[in-house]
Design a protein around this motif. Structure first.
Motif, PDB file in Angstrom:
ATOM      1  N   UNK A  98       7.485  10.840   6.044  1.00  0.00           N
ATOM      2  CA  UNK A  98       7.023  11.056   7.416  1.00  0.00           C
ATOM      3  C   UNK A  98       5.510  10.960   7.536  1.00  0.00           C
ATOM      4  N   UNK A  99       4.833  10.933   6.399  1.00  0.00           N
ATOM      5  CA  UNK A  99       3.386  10.823   6.418  1.00  0.00           C
ATOM      6  C   UNK A  99       2.984   9.352   6.508  1.00  0.00           C
ATOM      7  N   UNK A 100       1.761   9.114   6.857  1.00  0.00           N
ATOM      8  CA  UNK A 100       1.269   7.736   7.033  1.00  0.00           C
ATOM      9  C   UNK A 100       0.825   7.170   5.689  1.00  0.00           C
ATOM     10  N   UNK A 101       1.808   6.790   4.887  1.00  0.00           N
ATOM     11  CA  UNK A 101       1.516   6.235   3.571  1.00  0.00           C
ATOM     12  C   UNK A 101       1.546   4.714   3.616  1.00  0.00           C
ATOM     13  N   UNK A 102       0.764   4.116   2.737  1.00  0.00           N
ATOM     14  CA  UNK A 102       0.776   2.656   2.623  1.00  0.00           C
ATOM     15  C   UNK A 102       2.129   2.172   2.101  1.00  0.00           C
ATOM     16  N   UNK A 103       2.671   2.889   1.123  1.00  0.00           N
ATOM     17  CA  UNK A 103       3.952   2.512   0.507  1.00  0.00           C
ATOM     18  C   UNK A 103       4.837   3.755   0.394  1.00  0.00           C
ATOM     19  N   UNK A 104       5.618   4.063   1.418  1.00  0.00           N
ATOM     20  CA  UNK A 104       6.504   5.228   1.359  1.00  0.00           C
ATOM     21  C   UNK A 104       7.540   5.060   0.241  1.00  0.00           C
TER      22      UNK A 104
END
Length: 317
Positions: free
Chosen positions: A253-259
């Motif tokens: 749910x976080x704004x990660x480059x590669x979830x």
């Protein structure tokens, strides 16, 4: 759910793949209708695994074509065995030299006969070295020429190939046939089950999409992901499986480059089992974060006091 779809769902579960009805139905229809199935979704959601599971269920070879930028027809379809061809030509040259030496000891009439034989031998040699025995079958041709039914062809990460290769696939996927100039058109006696996967790094063309059935796989909901962890990591503690899943789902749910995908969830679960852990804490998560996070920017973001909060929420949801 129809009995045959329920049966396929059970077979997939026996192979360790937890599939909801939409996935099983799409695979069943691709098999029954003999149409390719294009599967899209984020990396690590289980797209490639479907092909492996179906090959295991069918008891057949998984023929895999890994796509990449610059992939050409020769790599995907066929190549001539040049070394074997050259060796055969050298043998033929030696044999011809021996014939010519014999010809010097014969009269003119016999020499003409030798010349005619040499011309015929050259034609036969050309037919020989461009025959099936000198052909190296790459994945697409191997899938088409299999004499038995049931092969599974995986065209993996088609979005990494260029549009030219995608256009070439249209003939293969429409008619399950390929044309080799030296041999003519080769048609499949039995159509393989064809699965194409895409991580959506580029948009797939409409012409290819129209030739396929379509399936999009989302990241699994909480209950399904817990079940996947239990199934794929035997012996894991129930509390640890739940905490791992809570943590990973919060991470996505976080704004990660590669979830992280399900593949990373399973890698992390196996790593924690290897380290003999049965609960999460901030220290062990920090030490094993590389199993989940595969980007330096994401790693730095999480190391700034985020881990403890995520672990707290996972342990006490």
């Amino acid at each position: 759910m129809r009995p045959e779809i329920r049966r396929l769902q059970g077979l997939m579960r026996e192979q360790g793949y937890v599939a909801e009805p939409s996935i099983v139905t799409a695979v069943h229809l691709a098999r029954a209708m003999e149409k390719p199935l294009l599967i899209e979704g984020d990396a690590g959601v289980g797209k490639t695994e479907i092909a492996k599971v179906m090959a295991a269920i069918r008891g057949t070879e998984l023929i895999r074509l890994q796509c990449y930028e610059g992939l050409d027809v020769n790599t995907a379809l066929y190549e001539w065995n040049y070394q074997k061809q050259l060796l055969r030509l050298r043998i033929a040259a030696d044999e011809r030299g021996a014939h010519e030496a014999d010809a010097h000891e014969t009269d003119a009439h016999e020499t003409d006969a030798h010349a005619a034989d040499a011309h015929a031998d050259a034609d036969d040699l050309e037919d020989l070295i461009f025959g099936r025995g000198y052909l190296l079958e790459r994945p697409l041709l191997r899938a088409i020429t299999r004499p038995d039914a049931g092969a599974v062809l995986l065209i993996d990460e088609i979005d990494r190939a260029d549009e030219g290769f995608e256009a070439f696939l249209l003939e293969v996927l429409s008619d399950f046939q390929v044309t080799i100039p030296e041999l003519g058109t080769i048609r499949a006696a039995h159509r393989p089950l064809v699965l194409l996967t895409s991580n959506r790094t580029r948009e797939i063309g409409d012409a290819l999409r129209r030739r396929c059935l379509y399936l999009y796989i989302e990241h699994p909901p909480f209950e399904k992901e817990v079940e996947i962890v239990r199934t794929k990591v035997p012996g894991i503690a129930e509390a640890l499986a739940i905490e791992i899943t809570h943590f990973v789902q919060a991470l996505r749910k976080r704004s990660l480059m590669k979830p992280p995908g399900v593949a990373e969830t399973l890698d992390w679960a196996r790593a924690l089992i290897t380290l003999h852990r049965d609960r999460l804490d901030a220290e062990i998560v920090g030490e094993t974060l590389g199993c989940l996070v595969k980007d330096r920017h994401d790693m730095r973001e999480l190391e700034r006091g985020e881990i403890a909060a995520l672990v707290g929420a996972a342990v006490h949801p």
